[in-house]
Scaffold this active site. Structure first.
Site, short mmCIF file in Angstrom:
data_model
loop_
_atom_site.label_atom_id
_atom_site.label_comp_id
_atom_site.label_asym_id
_atom_site.label_seq_id
_atom_site.Cartn_x
_atom_site.Cartn_y
_atom_site.Cartn_z
N ASP A 182 1.82 23.95 27.06
CA ASP A 182 2.03 25.25 27.67
C ASP A 182 3.51 25.58 27.41
O ASP A 182 4.30 24.68 27.11
CB ASP A 182 1.72 25.16 29.17
CG ASP A 182 2.09 26.42 29.92
OD1 ASP A 182 1.65 27.50 29.48
OD2 ASP A 182 2.84 26.33 30.91
N ASP A 207 5.80 28.43 29.30
CA ASP A 207 6.59 28.73 30.50
C ASP A 207 6.47 27.60 31.52
O ASP A 207 5.37 27.27 31.95
CB ASP A 207 6.11 30.04 31.14
CG ASP A 207 6.37 31.25 30.25
OD1 ASP A 207 7.50 31.40 29.78
OD2 ASP A 207 5.43 32.04 30.02
C1 BG6 Z 1 2.42 32.60 31.67
C2 BG6 Z 1 3.30 32.62 32.91
O1 BG6 Z 1 2.92 31.68 30.76
O2 BG6 Z 1 2.38 33.91 31.08
C3 BG6 Z 1 2.81 33.70 33.87
O3 BG6 Z 1 3.23 31.34 33.55
C4 BG6 Z 1 2.75 35.05 33.15
O4 BG6 Z 1 3.68 33.75 34.98
C5 BG6 Z 1 1.86 34.93 31.92
O5 BG6 Z 1 2.23 36.05 34.02
C6 BG6 Z 1 1.79 36.24 31.13
O6 BG6 Z 1 3.06 36.53 30.60
P1 BG6 Z 1 3.48 37.86 29.86
O7 BG6 Z 1 4.79 37.48 29.19
O8 BG6 Z 1 2.42 38.19 28.85
O9 BG6 Z 1 3.62 38.91 30.89
MG MG Z 2 3.32 27.34 32.58
#
Ligand code: BG6
Ligand code: MG
Length: 212
Positions: free
Chosen positions: A7, A9
């Site tokens: 993963d 984030d």
């Molecule tokens: C995930 C995060 O990786 O991506 C979430 O943990 C986030 O918090 C999701 O909402 C979607 O991200 P983005 O950048 O497409 O808004």
């Molecule tokens: Mg994550």
């Protein structure tokens, strides 16, 4: 041949605070209570699903068009803050672990719910470090749906049982399980009952412990 699917984030880089501040300004603008614990529950959850959860009982007050505008506003704020990311924002242990896995010939992918995943990888200098990347555009079904991990395995040319997932979100641990993969829970997800192993940071993980 084995593969490791990370993963992004919360595993390779911490974007939690950035998501928090962007969602917080949307919530404040609507007079909705939103704190770090609400933000924590959005880990691994797609942008639109996150907005639904933030709106909660008030979701019915907004048209689809208004919801898309709110999500776009959040994303603009979030993307502005991404400009501050540099390779120094890679989390502890990331460089050593990626090097070790590469030296062992392990294939590696990123599978993220984020539609900004490629830009983030670019900013932290890891775009070329992976054999495959799956982002929230490639796999629109939000974790705990296994779609992102199944697609990442496919792109690595591996069967799901040959893959290990590294996740920091409850939804991600469940998605990996649903994909039929071994899963290591890190950071916020450490100790998750469905994980095969847990650690507080990648700094504690060796390739042999990871591959099991
Ligand atoms: C995930 C995060 O990786 O991506 C979430 O943990 C986030 O918090 C999701 O909402 C979607 O991200 P983005 O950048 O497409 O808004
Ligand atoms: Mg994550």
């Amino acid at each position: 041949m084995r593969g490791v699917i990370f993963d992004l984030d919360g595993v390779l880089v911490s974007t939690d605070e950035l998501h928090y501040h962007a969602w917080k300004s949307i919530a404040d603008g609507l007079g909705i209570a939103f704190d770090e614990s609400h933000n924590h529950a959005l880990r691994g959850v797609s942008r639109m699903e996150s907005l639904e959860r933030l709106l909660g009982d008030r979701a019915g007050e907004f048209t689809d068009e208004q919801k898309h505008a709110l999500a776009a506003d959040k994303n603009d704020r979030y993307r502005a803050s991404l400009k501050s990311l540099t390779p120094r924002d890679r989390l502890a242990g990331v460089d050593r672990l990626l090097e070790e896995l590469r030296a062992h010939g392990v294939r590696m992918a990123v599978a993220s719910a984020s539609k900004n995943a490629r830009e983030i990888l670019d900013r932290i200098g890891l775009s070329a470090a992976f054999d495959a990347v799956v982002d929230g555009v490639d796999a629109p079904k939000s974790k705990p749906d296994p779609q992102a991990f199944v697609l990442a395995a496919e792109r690595l040319g591996l069967e799901p049982p040959a893959c290990v997932v590294v996740e920091d979100a409850d939804a991600g641990v469940r998605a990996a399980r649903a994909a039929g993969m071994r899963v290591i829970a890190v950071g916020a997800a450490a100790g998750h009952p469905e994980a095969d192993d847990s650690c507080t940071s990648l700094g504690e993980l060796t390739s042999s412990r990871l591959l099991g």
